[in-house]
Motif scaffolding. Structure first.
Motif, PDB file in Angstrom:
ATOM      1  N   ALA A 115       4.535  10.759  55.626  1.00 26.01           N
ATOM      2  CA  ALA A 115       3.313  10.936  54.835  1.00 26.01           C
ATOM      3  C   ALA A 115       3.552  11.960  53.735  1.00 26.01           C
ATOM      4  O   ALA A 115       4.343  12.895  53.897  1.00 26.01           O
ATOM      5  CB  ALA A 115       2.166  11.374  55.736  1.00 26.01           C
ATOM      6  N   GLY A 116       2.879  11.769  52.589  1.00 26.42           N
ATOM      7  CA  GLY A 116       3.110  12.570  51.397  1.00 26.42           C
ATOM      8  C   GLY A 116       3.316  14.059  51.639  1.00 26.42           C
ATOM      9  O   GLY A 116       2.445  14.737  52.169  1.00 26.42           O
ATOM     10  N   ARG A 117       4.469  14.549  51.265  1.00 28.23           N
ATOM     11  CA  ARG A 117       4.824  15.963  51.444  1.00 28.23           C
ATOM     12  C   ARG A 117       6.117  16.250  50.716  1.00 28.23           C
ATOM     13  O   ARG A 117       6.858  15.346  50.314  1.00 28.23           O
ATOM     14  CB  ARG A 117       4.968  16.290  52.931  1.00 28.23           C
ATOM     15  N   GLU A 118       6.413  17.550  50.555  1.00 29.93           N
ATOM     16  CA  GLU A 118       7.696  17.968  49.975  1.00 29.93           C
ATOM     17  C   GLU A 118       8.772  17.813  51.047  1.00 29.93           C
ATOM     18  O   GLU A 118       8.646  18.362  52.146  1.00 29.93           O
ATOM     19  CB  GLU A 118       7.622  19.419  49.514  1.00 29.93           C
ATOM     20  N   VAL A 119       9.810  17.058  50.732  1.00 36.29           N
ATOM     21  CA  VAL A 119      10.829  16.745  51.731  1.00 36.29           C
ATOM     22  C   VAL A 119      12.230  16.864  51.134  1.00 36.29           C
ATOM     23  O   VAL A 119      12.411  16.995  49.925  1.00 36.29           O
ATOM     24  CB  VAL A 119      10.647  15.318  52.298  1.00 36.29           C
ATOM     25  N   VAL A 120      13.197  16.789  52.043  1.00 33.46           N
ATOM     26  CA  VAL A 120      14.604  16.667  51.669  1.00 33.46           C
ATOM     27  C   VAL A 120      15.111  15.375  52.300  1.00 33.46           C
ATOM     28  O   VAL A 120      14.945  15.164  53.511  1.00 33.46           O
ATOM     29  CB  VAL A 120      15.438  17.861  52.164  1.00 33.46           C
ATOM     30  N   LEU A 121      15.692  14.513  51.491  1.00 35.29           N
ATOM     31  CA  LEU A 121      16.299  13.281  51.998  1.00 35.29           C
ATOM     32  C   LEU A 121      17.767  13.551  52.295  1.00 35.29           C
ATOM     33  O   LEU A 121      18.514  14.016  51.429  1.00 35.29           O
ATOM     34  CB  LEU A 121      16.173  12.159  50.969  1.00 35.29           C
ATOM     35  N   GLY A 122      18.193  13.259  53.524  1.00 34.43           N
ATOM     36  CA  GLY A 122      19.595  13.386  53.900  1.00 34.43           C
ATOM     37  C   GLY A 122      20.228  12.015  54.039  1.00 34.43           C
ATOM     38  O   GLY A 122      19.698  11.148  54.755  1.00 34.43           O
ATOM     39  N   GLN A 123      21.348  11.799  53.351  1.00 31.30           N
ATOM     40  CA  GLN A 123      22.056  10.521  53.406  1.00 31.30           C
ATOM     41  C   GLN A 123      23.551  10.772  53.553  1.00 31.30           C
ATOM     42  O   GLN A 123      24.144  11.528  52.789  1.00 31.30           O
ATOM     43  CB  GLN A 123      21.805   9.703  52.128  1.00 31.30           C
ATOM     44  N   ARG A 124      24.162  10.132  54.557  1.00 28.43           N
ATOM     45  CA  ARG A 124      25.610  10.218  54.719  1.00 28.43           C
ATOM     46  C   ARG A 124      26.305   9.481  53.568  1.00 28.43           C
ATOM     47  O   ARG A 124      25.756   8.518  53.020  1.00 28.43           O
ATOM     48  CB  ARG A 124      26.038   9.589  56.050  1.00 28.43           C
ATOM     49  N   PRO A 125      27.524   9.929  53.191  1.00 27.87           N
ATOM     50  CA  PRO A 125      28.252   9.259  52.104  1.00 27.87           C
ATOM     51  C   PRO A 125      28.444   7.765  52.326  1.00 27.87           C
ATOM     52  O   PRO A 125      28.458   6.998  51.357  1.00 27.87           O
ATOM     53  CB  PRO A 125      29.604   9.995  52.087  1.00 27.87           C
ATOM     54  N   GLU A 126      28.560   7.320  53.589  1.00 17.92           N
ATOM     55  CA  GLU A 126      28.771   5.897  53.865  1.00 17.92           C
ATOM     56  C   GLU A 126      27.506   5.068  53.682  1.00 17.92           C
ATOM     57  O   GLU A 126      27.559   3.828  53.711  1.00 17.92           O
ATOM     58  CB  GLU A 126      29.328   5.686  55.280  1.00 17.92           C
ATOM     59  N   HIS A 127      26.360   5.730  53.498  1.00 20.37           N
ATOM     60  CA  HIS A 127      25.098   5.008  53.342  1.00 20.37           C
ATOM     61  C   HIS A 127      24.592   5.023  51.898  1.00 20.37           C
ATOM     62  O   HIS A 127      23.465   4.612  51.631  1.00 20.37           O
ATOM     63  CB  HIS A 127      24.041   5.596  54.287  1.00 20.37           C
ATOM     64  N   ILE A 128      25.410   5.515  50.980  1.00 21.88           N
ATOM     65  CA  ILE A 128      25.123   5.433  49.542  1.00 21.88           C
ATOM     66  C   ILE A 128      26.205   4.555  48.912  1.00 21.88           C
ATOM     67  O   ILE A 128      27.395   4.718  49.210  1.00 21.88           O
ATOM     68  CB  ILE A 128      25.102   6.829  48.888  1.00 21.88           C
ATOM     69  N   HIS A 129      25.801   3.618  48.072  1.00 26.11           N
ATOM     70  CA  HIS A 129      26.747   2.624  47.550  1.00 26.11           C
ATOM     71  C   HIS A 129      26.722   2.582  46.025  1.00 26.11           C
ATOM     72  O   HIS A 129      25.658   2.736  45.406  1.00 26.11           O
ATOM     73  CB  HIS A 129      26.412   1.240  48.111  1.00 26.11           C
ATOM     74  N   LEU A 130      27.877   2.393  45.445  1.00 27.55           N
ATOM     75  CA  LEU A 130      27.970   2.212  43.993  1.00 27.55           C
ATOM     76  C   LEU A 130      27.464   0.820  43.631  1.00 27.55           C
ATOM     77  O   LEU A 130      27.785  -0.159  44.309  1.00 27.55           O
ATOM     78  CB  LEU A 130      29.416   2.384  43.540  1.00 27.55           C
TER      79      LEU A 130
END
Length: 357
Positions: free
Chosen positions: A273-288
């Motif tokens: 729900a709407g709030r100030e957050v930090v998104l954490g993503q492992r390098p293997e879950h981000i793609h070019l």
């Protein structure tokens, strides 16, 4: 026979008055018989102090400690029926390998015939039967560490304690000895507690991992739980190599209809729900992705053989992406990135604690 270990409310304070320093703050851990627990954290987090308290080399300022259900606070180390392997091999240089392994048994007045049989059993287990007549100076680092483990194993202890035993070995030997220690635990079934600052050792060796920081237990769980669902940004950043990417922003909407808005862009993702957050993503879950709206400039390309890690400078900060091994990119190239919608880790921006959807 493997024993349980109960650590209840353990505190340790060094010094008195204004100079007092609390290095352990109410640690609670239960280790089941036959379990392999890893204590991991940076230097100064209190993990070695906790191991020394389990061993009886330090007394806690407060709390209870039970091995196999027996209260061992105030019990001398020799009476706790434990064995410890140190970072330094601590072998007797004038003794042969056989004599080093059998030394504790000799001190216990174990008959020579039984002692000899046990030495050969342990040597076979560690695959060092051909080294029994050598002295420590004639051994490699890995062989010396095997002998140190053999000396501890020969006693058939109720509890096995490891204090960063692989720190003095080179990279190849560390990998070999990790496999050896894991195999040894599988064969012996002895309850073990292993201290390390190396998160790769923690992930590969332990049945459970206890992550510590500043004398506080941050999280305890299986390697998979620690890696996939870290309880806060500290654990998320400490476990994993390369470390998790963190992007600060705001969650708008909620659930499947959510959107994550951050400096220079936005992503349609299931959000809390709407709030100030930090998104954490492992390098293997981000793609070019060539056609992605979220873009940045390549500042580093690191081929590692099986993978290539690409570091991208974005308006939201530096992002590390794990790409295929044959990825060829020029420094300064403009690239697009997409984010997996199934592997998001959301943390409260103010507290760093994990938040659910």
């Amino acid at each position: 026979m493997a024993s349980s270990l109960e650590i209840a409310g353990i505190r340790k304070v060094f010094g008195k008055g204004a100079a007092a320093v609390e290095v352990l703050k109410k640690i609670d851990i239960t280790v089941d018989p036959g379990e392999f627990l890893i204590l991991v954290g940076p230097s100064g987090c209190g993990k070695s102090t906790l191991l020394n308290i389990i061993a009886g080399l330090e007394e806690p300022s407060e709390g209870a400690l039970r091995i196999g259900g027996r209260d061992v606070i105030g019990v001398a180390p020799a009476q706790r029926d434990i064995a410890m392997v140190f970072q330094s091999y601590a072998l007797y240089p004038t003794m042969t390998v056989a004599d080093n392994i059998g030394f504790a048994l000799e001190m216990r007045k174990v008959p020579l015939e039984i002692r000899t049989k046990r030495i050969h059993e342990v040597a076979a287990m560690l695959q060092i039967e051909n080294l029994l007549d050598r002295r420590p100076s004639q051994l490699s680092g890995g062989q010396r560490q095997r002998v140190a483990m053999g000396r501890a194993l020969a006693r058939d202890p109720r509890l096995f304690l490891f204090d960063e035993p692989l720190s003095n070995l080179d990279a190849k030997l560390r990998v070999e000895m990790r496999a050896e220690i894991k195999r040894l635990h599988h064969v012996s079934g002895i309850t073990s507690v292993y201290v390390t600052h190396d998160q790769i050792e923690a992930m590969t060796l332990g049945s459970r991992i206890a992550v510590m920081k500043d004398g506080i237990l941050q999280q305890i769980g299986t390697p998979d739980e620690i890696y996939r669902t870290p309880v806060n940004t500290y654990v998320a950043g400490f476990i994993g190599s390369p470390m998790m990417n963190f992007i600060e922003g705001r969650a708008e909407g909620a659930g499947e209809q959510g959107k994550f808005v951050f400096a220079g862009g936005s992503l349609d993702l299931p959000t809390p729900a709407g709030r100030e957050v930090v998104l954490g993503q492992r390098p293997e879950h981000i793609h070019l992705a060539d056609d992605a709206a979220w873009r940045g400039e390549v500042v580093l390309v690191e081929p590692t053989g099986a993978d290539t890690y690409v570091v991208v400078k974005t308006s939201a900060g530096m992002i590390t992406v794990r790409a295929p091994a044959n990825t060829k990119l020029a420094i300064g190239a403009n690239v697009g990135m997409t984010v997996s919608s199934r592997h998001n880790n959301w943390f409260d921006k103010a507290t760093g604690l994990r938040v659910g959807l």
